[in-house]
Design an enzyme around this catalytic site. Structure first.
Site, PDB file in Angstrom:
ATOM      1  N   TYR A  15     -12.032  -8.213  -0.957  1.00  0.00           N
ATOM      2  CA  TYR A  15     -12.898  -8.843   0.026  1.00  0.00           C
ATOM      3  C   TYR A  15     -13.952  -7.922   0.632  1.00  0.00           C
ATOM      4  CZ  TYR A  15      -9.113  -6.683   2.720  1.00  0.00           C
ATOM      5  OH  TYR A  15      -8.189  -5.804   3.207  1.00  0.00           O
TER       6      TYR A  15
ATOM      7  N   LYS B 115      -5.196 -14.836  14.888  1.00  0.00           N
ATOM      8  CA  LYS B 115      -3.779 -14.831  14.548  1.00  0.00           C
ATOM      9  C   LYS B 115      -3.178 -16.227  14.691  1.00  0.00           C
ATOM     10  CE  LYS B 115      -1.636 -11.452  14.023  1.00  0.00           C
ATOM     11  NZ  LYS B 115      -1.227 -10.771  12.765  1.00  0.00           N
TER      12      LYS B 115
ATOM     13  N   CYS C 189      38.244  -3.612   4.173  1.00  0.00           N
ATOM     14  CA  CYS C 189      37.747  -4.984   4.044  1.00  0.00           C
ATOM     15  C   CYS C 189      38.190  -5.806   5.259  1.00  0.00           C
ATOM     16  CB  CYS C 189      38.280  -5.616   2.766  1.00  0.00           C
ATOM     17  SG  CYS C 189      37.793  -7.354   2.570  1.00  0.00           S
TER      18      CYS C 189
ATOM     19  N   CYS D  46      34.332  -4.405  -1.534  1.00  0.00           N
ATOM     20  CA  CYS D  46      35.782  -4.525  -1.600  1.00  0.00           C
ATOM     21  C   CYS D  46      36.143  -4.758  -3.068  1.00  0.00           C
ATOM     22  CB  CYS D  46      36.282  -5.687  -0.745  1.00  0.00           C
ATOM     23  SG  CYS D  46      38.037  -6.052  -0.983  1.00  0.00           S
TER      24      CYS D  46
END
Length: 670
Positions: free
Chosen positions: A221, A309, A403, A419
């Site tokens: 751009y 924005k 775990c 685990c």
């Protein structure tokens, strides 16, 4: 070789920049393979060869790059009042200049251009005598990081341009299209959270091959510096970029009044959900270059541009707790609980935290009770971006060593905790059973997560093969299981025994494989035994199967526990069916060669069934609407994809009966 490079780059330009292919993929591949063979034979790779886009050696680090001209930030307009205030400053500065310089040609009344504000990573490209010689990030606007090998993997970035008169710098934005992100995540070992992070992470990855795998794109751009080229207005600069083969977004609009600009900003915001890439606003600029020069810059911003924005997708809230969840593969994932907050129209209470490394990198180790930034992107679960600066330490996030479900000692593999108690960890077992029975897998009707939990808890069902050994007497004695429910489940299990091979492979839950990969495996090998006996080399030969996926497949079938489970299922009557390839359809078929997009809800068939039939008719089914789309099939409650198709003038089928008629006609069925 020079002729081949020029020809292939021309085809790439038409395909990736103009979205107007001029050659079939098969023909392109033949020319590309010819070039690869010549490069291998001669040991020579021309600097603009398309083969450099696959990525090269891993870099040791990023070198600093000083920009030839500064890359400016943009002042922000949060609302219409801010936009009008910016415009009033522009009008006042123009009037002051014209009043104080009566001998000079008066500056014209301001005209405006509205461009999209992409949510990616800013790129600054340097070309000398038509050759791409450097690419860098924005950095602090004066010095960035050199990322030329990474940027060369972006196929919409020209490696050479027609402009040969000295040196120019061109700015743009590196992005990952949302459809590309979706396709990537279907087979990725580590799915990406959002397109913005995916693009930025790829471009700042020291391994250019990783960048190439992300299939990034870029829009350009601005010409920030030039030895010779000059422009009188924004339109001329855009035409210069287009004529030099840069990809310029077609969504650029010009206006004479700020009221027209305001109305356009509302239109952009409405169309935002239908775009195939992320934007977080729009940029308004004065088009006249002489006016830009007179207005100049503050210490931080150009006075002649402002970023409008859109509704915030980021906010702050308090991190309250972190829970550790066990997944189907044994991976332990932290999930953050935050103080409820409104974000982009929804109430957010849970946020993503990927792994221990993510917590450390985002400075969240001592952040319980502290304020954090969160971001919501693409309508997915929000993620925590990091801690608010200057926020005091909170309580420590304690990483588990065992775990949380079964107490087994956890193992750190890569960035994740696992685990390894896959045979006796309830969440893993239940998740594997539910996945095995799911619709895209074995499609066992009446089966749910609750069913999996009950069968595991009351009948000690541990693995999929146990399901096919279930008896009526066992089921009918279960809580909430009557004769009808027991018979229905047994009938569904029996029906599932002859699912197609691709569904069976997907049901197995082989790590790092998704539906696309298992379909490719089934189509390539044809039989379950063929897949199980395949070597890594044979697997890598399949498109989209890389080293990691191939290794996962070989490792899975080499595991004696997995093989024993599969053998038991076969003994109990499971017979995965190879899908017979349909007879070749006529090129005169209505769908032959067309790129088709399905959207909305279909009632006469599932989306997967429609996709399968369309592909059997010679169509290519994709997930997003673009200029290359030939046809859109819109079911009930079709949304943004239908709107975009209508905007682009793409033919649409809204009558499902008409779709069925055309498919039957093309396939020669009733």
């Amino acid at each position: 070789m020079e002729q081949l490079v020029a020809e292939l780059n021309r085809y790439n330009y038409h395909y990736y920049t103009l979205d107007e292919p001029v050659i079939a993929d098969k023909e392109y591949d033949k020319l590309y393979d010819e070039l690869v063979a010549l490069e291998r034979e001669t040991g020579v790779v021309l600097p603009d060869s398309p083969t450099v886009r696959v990525g090269g050696e891993i870099l040791k680090g990023f070198d600093p790059h000083r920009h030839l001209s500064r890359l400016w930030s943009l002042d922000k307009a949060q609302n219409e009042d801010d936009l009008y205030a910016w415009n009033q400053r522009v009008l006042r500065l123009i009037q002051d200049y014209n009043t104080k310089n009566p001998e000079a040609e008066p500056l014209p009344a301001p005209a405006y251009v509205v461009e999209l504000k992409y949510d990616g990573l800013t790129l600054n490209l340097t070309y000398t005598d038509g050759q791409l010689v450097q690419a860098s990030t924005r950095g602090n606007g004066v010095v960035g990081e050199a990322i030329l090998p990474q940027v060369k993997t972006i196929r919409s970035v020209p490696l050479t341009i027609p402009y040969k008169d000295g040196t120019i710098e061109v700015q743009g934005e590196g992005i990952m299209n949302l459809s590309v992100l979706d396709a990537y995540n279907k087979t990725a070992a580590e799915p990406l959270k959002n397109a913005r992070n995916a693009a930025a992470g790829a471009l700042r990855n020291l391994n250019p091959q990783v960048t190439a795998q992300r299939k990034l794109s870029a829009f350009f751009y601005n010409v920030g510096y030039s030895d010779d080229a000059a422009f009188t207005n924004h339109q001329e600069m855009m035409e210069f970029l287009r004529s030099n083969h840069f990809k310029v977004n077609p969504y650029i609009t010009y206006f004479d009044t700020i009221e027209e600009v305001r109305a356009e900003l509302h239109r952009v915001q409405e169309q935002r959900p239908s775009l195939d890439y992320l934007i977080d606003g729009a940029v308004v600029k004065i088009t006249d270059m002489r006016t830009r020069e007179v207005l100049g810059y503050t210490d931080k911003f150009p006075r002649w541009a402002v970023a409008f924005k859109f509704e915030a997708e980021e906010t702050t809230t308090v991190l309250e707790s972190v829970n550790w969840e066990v997944g189907r593969t044994g991976k332990i994932t932290p999930v953050a609980r935050v103080e409820a907050v409104e974000l982009a129209g929804v109430t957010v209470q849970n946020c993503t935290l990927n792994n221990v490394g993510d917590i450390e990198r985002k400075n969240l180790k001592h952040a319980l009770g502290a304020r954090v930034f969160i971001r919501r992107s693409n309508d997915v679960i929000p993620e925590i971006l990091g801690r608010v600066p200057d926020e005091e330490d909170g309580e420590e996030i304690v990483y588990p060593t065992e775990c949380p479900a079964c107490g087994y000692t956890l193992e750190m593999r890569g960035a994740h905790l696992f685990c390894n108690n896959k045979l006796n960890c309830k969440p893993q077992i239940v998740a594997r059973l539910a996945h095995f029975a799911s619709r895209d897998a074995m499609d066992i009707e009446t089966f749910s997560v609750m069913t999996a939990e009950q069968l595991h808890g009351e009948l000690n069902v541990h693995e999929p093969s146990d399901l096919y050994a279930l008896a009526f007497e066992q089921l009918v004695g279960l809580n909430r299981f009557g004769e009808k429910k027991a018979n229905n489940l047994l009938e569904a299990l029996n029906k599932s025994k002859t699912r197609d091979l691709a569904a069976f492979l997907f049901a197995l839950g082989i790590p790092n494989t998704g539906k696309t990969t298992t379909r490719a495996l089934a189509d390539h090998f044809g039989t379950l035994d063929g897949v199980m006996q395949a070597s890594a080399e044979e697997l890598i030969a399949i498109p989209d199967v890389g080293d990691i996926v191939a290794d996962s497949i070989v490792t899975y079938f080499a595991d004696p526990v997995n093989r024993a489970s599969i053998d038991r299922m076969l003994e109990l009557g499971v017979q995965p069916q190879a899908v017979e390839k349909p007879a070749p359809v006529s090129e005169d078929s209505f769908f032959y060669g067309k790129t088709v997009v399905l959207t909305g809800t279909l009632h006469l068939m599932t989306r997967d069934e429609a996709t399968e039939k369309l592909e059997a008719c010679g169509a290519k089914v994709t997930g997003s609407v673009s200029k290359k789309t030939d046809l859109v099939v819109a079911g009930e409650k079709a949304g943004s994809k239908l709107a975009k198709a209508e905007q682009l003038g793409i033919p649409v089928i809204t009558d499902e009966n008409e779709l069925v008629r055309l498919l039957n006609e093309a396939l020669g069925t009733d």
